[in-house]
Enzyme design. Structure first.
Site: not given
Length: 760
Positions: A45-46, A225-226, A256, A629
């Protein structure tokens, strides 16, 4: 497969877009109506958001100064800005900040509309408590901190003292009054707190249409973002800045959203399409981090949530290994097996840094730290100090040390006036000097009582402190009949409701008595609403560790010696840069590791016992975050028994383990017979297979080990949960699936006990 390994590099946009998959390219090229990029874990996504910033500037001719991009941490903002600049240097003109940084920037320029001078100061938590304390006259500092926390939550929810919905935070009229008085006092200082950095800009934009119009003209593109971590006030800021003529793009993952305790509202992302008509949703479902087997296990749990927009992650790295679920006897075996697994991996050529041990609360790190220190395994604790470096632990250890040695000047100085008893540093120096001039049996205690020229308040404080120490010494000197450790059925382990420590077996009663009677427990509980509860739980874990030692002076000395030996080993390994990561589930957000072990998967530990509805759904999301993770290997551990409140307590496997599709796991160890849909995995020896790293504790005669399954004519199926060596040989403790518990001598074993899968 699209190459996602490289960093963003300078060049034309066409070459940058070629590095993206079709869904990512679609997200970058999207314009017009609002866009929700639903970005799954490890989906890049970044890269999408930074490429989009550069694409808008270069391909769409957007003025960089008209782009506002906000996120939640300074690190994320810096990374976003740097990566966008690598693609197009003009991106340096875009405003890329955290929400709070943008709010401060806004208020410096427009705060006068809310009665603020540009030179205002931003109050931190301690400043807020000090100011609020002047309003809450004669209130205990712990109560002031709790009220300050509630005011902060109210501002996160965009609630003012007069709002009816404030009852959701605290329905007491007194809270509303304190909030009102605090706001009045804060306004008089001309300063703001962190909540105001979001709340006041929204109020200005609402109350001054011309200002709102000016900022909407300035920021033609707004990106977040987020977004799943946004609270209600941050949503209101976004809505106040947005107009249908502007372009709005948010990036986030509803699966998340794990920061509800900080005010995050998952409904902000779930309801985004309804709040911004015409929204298009683009799902980034290609995962470049984990293998297919890991993603299947993680998704099978989060799929139980009803509050989600839904997506299906697709692994770009292939099938991989099945995650391993290990059922273990207790937390000591859990730590031992994790240590063996890591050590064996390193012997095979892997790195210590490949491994991460995940747990629900910081207090759970103690068992792993102890085992790793003894084995010389380098480790680092992320997001918290190492267990014995934590302030609350040092405080209680100082009390224990002074009880054991009344001449311990360092311990005396640390806790004689903590919490404050009116014993200042000058008085303490006078006492220490007197003790050095006239040493006697009681050392500092006698010197403190005999000190002259001290105030009545200081003398009363000293007497109060010494009384606590003497009560503790009396507890140890009392002769008590030794009682066998007990196992409690379904203990209440909910950490959110526990506001005091609970004593258990062995030396734990002394730890609890000193912590509570000295005021140390209340002092740390009152630190603030969140970390206060965590600190008390750390103290409880110290008490749990002490339960293994006899409640005598000799037991106390042995306990302190054990801790000091661990500390000395830690000092010798401190400079090792490559280390295993010990970390809570919450702190893993945004990280990745080749090999992950998720520990403590028992009801009451993870999830906590009272979780239901939205709270339980967030716990599922936390499980999902932890599992995703892992890049190459994932391990899950669940213990049959764990030390809880100073007792050995029988625990059931986590609800989440029952929700994982069993076809997505390799299950090893002594599987509970009520664990529906599972089969016990046997080793070639016929014994139940165990977690890679070694078997449970064995009896000296070699006939039993912890974790062995047993059948009894009257009680049915059970498991060996403890082995104690006595004068007459090993004593075997069994806990049955019905909840009953029995003990028997190994050499005198009745024929009623039948070991399953091996010889008796």
């Amino acid at each position: 497969m699209v190459d996602m390994t490289g960093m963003d590099t300078p060049g034309d946009i066409a070459s940058c877009l070629e590095r993206l998959n079709p869904e990512q390219q679609k997200a970058v090229r999207h314009t017009g109506k609002p866009l929700l990029i639903l970005a799954g874990a490890g989906s890049g996504k970044t890269r999408v958001i930074t490429t989009k910033i550069a694409w808008l500037i270069r391909e769409r001719g957007v003025d960089p100064r008209s782009i506002l991009a906000v996120t939640f941490t300074n690190k994320a903002a810096r990374e976003m800005a740097e990566r966008a600049r690598r693609i197009d240097e003009r991106a340096s003109g875009a405003m890329i900040r955290t929400f709070h940084s943008f709010g401060a920037w806004f208020l410096r320029r427009n705060g006068s509309l809310a009665g603020l001078d540009p030179g205002f100061v931003i109050y931190d938590d301690d400043d807020v408590v000090s100011l609020l304390g002047s309003v809450m006259e004669n209130a205990a500092r712990a109560d002031v901190r709790k009220t300050a926390f509630k005011i902060s939550r109210a501002k996160d929810l965009f609630l003012s003292p007069g709002d009816a919905e404030l009852d959701l935070v605290d329905s007491a009229k007194q809270f509303r009054r304190f909030y009102t008085l605090y706001e009045e006092r804060l306004a008089k200082t001309g300063n703001v707190d962190f909540g105001d950095l979001i709340k006041k800009p929204v109020e200005i934009l609402r109350n001054h249409p011309e200002t709102a119009s000016r900022f909407r003209d300035r920021f033609q593109v707004i990106m977040v973002d987020e977004y799943q971590d946004a609270n209600s006030a941050q949503f209101e800021l976004l809505r106040a800045l947005y107009s249908p003529e502007n372009y709005l793009c948010v990036v986030g993952d509803d699966d998340q959203s794990i920061y509800r305790f900080r005010g995050a509202e998952v409904r902000n992302i779930l309801e985004f399409p309804g709040r911004f008509p015409g929204t298009e949703i683009i799902r980034l479902e290609r995962n470049y981090r984990s293998t297919r087997q890991i993603l299947r296990a993680a998704s099978s749990v989060v799929n139980y949530n009803t509050g989600r927009l839904g997506k299906t992650l697709k692994a770009e790295r292939g099938e991989g290994k099945l995650p391993i679920l290990a059922f273990l006897p207790d937390q000591d075996e859990e730590a031992s097996c994790c240590a063996s697994l890591v050590s064996n991996s390193v012997k095979a050529g892997n790195s210590w840094a490949d491994w991460a041990i995940l747990y629900r609360t910081n207090a759970q790190s103690l068992t792993f730290e102890t085992e790793f220190l003894r084995r010389g395994i380098p480790y680092r604790v992320v997001g918290s100090l190492k267990f014995y470096e934590r302030e609350e632990i040092k405080d209680v250890l100082a009390l224990l040390s002074f009880l054991a040695n009344p001449r311990d000047e360092v311990a005396f100085r640390r806790v004689v006036n903590k919490p404050a008893r009116g014993v200042g540093s000058v008085t303490v120096d006078r006492i220490v000097n007197a003790a050095g001039d006239n040493p006697d049996t009681y050392g500092l205690a006698a010197a403190a009582r005999g000190a002259a020229d001290i105030s009545a308040k200081a003398r009363a404080g000293i007497e109060s402190f010494l009384a606590v120490i003497e009560d503790g010494r009396s507890l140890l000197e009392r002769t008590k009949a030794e009682t066998a450790p007990s196992v409690r059925e379904r203990p209440d382990t909910d950490q959110d409701k526990k506001t005091s420590l609970r004593a258990g077996e062995g030396l734990s009663a002394l730890v609890v008595k000193l912590a509570e009677n000295s005021g140390i427990a209340a002092y740390h509980e009152g630190h603030d609403e969140i970390s206060g509860n965590q600190r008390v739980f750390n103290l409880q874990e110290l008490a749990n560790a002490a339960s293994l030692y006899k409640p005598t002076i000799e037991g106390l000395l042995e306990f302190l010696e054990h801790i000091e030996l661990d500390r000395s080993i830690e000092d010798n390994t401190r400079n090792n840069a490559e280390a295993v990561t010990l970390i809570t589930f919450h702190n893993t957000k945004g990280l990745e590791f080749p090999r992950v072990i998720m520990t403590g998967l028992e009801q009451g530990i993870f999830p906590k016992t009272d979780k239901s509805g939205e709270d339980l759904e967030e716990e599922r999301r936390l499980f999902y975050v932890g599992a995703t993770r892992a890049m190459d290997e994932l391990y899950l551990t669940s213990c049959a028994a764990r030390r809880v409140f100073g007792h050995a307590a029988f625990l059931e496997p986590s609800l989440f383990l029952r929700e994982v599709d069993k076809k997505e796991l390799r299950i090893v160890g002594s599987v509970p017979y009520d664990f529906a849909g599972t089969e016990r995995t046997e080793s070639p020896s016929g014994r139940p297979a165990v977690f890679p790293g070694g078997p449970g504790k064995s009896s000296s005669d070699g006939r039993w080990r912890t974790g062995d399954r047993i059948f009894h004519d009257d009680h049915g199926y059970g498991a060996v949960i403890a082995i104690q060596e006595g004068e007459d040989g090993p004593v075997i403790r069994v806990r049955f699936d019905t909840g009953a518990e029995t003990r028997f001598l190994s050499r005198c074993q009745s024929k009623q006990y039948t070991k399953i899968g091996g010889d008796n």
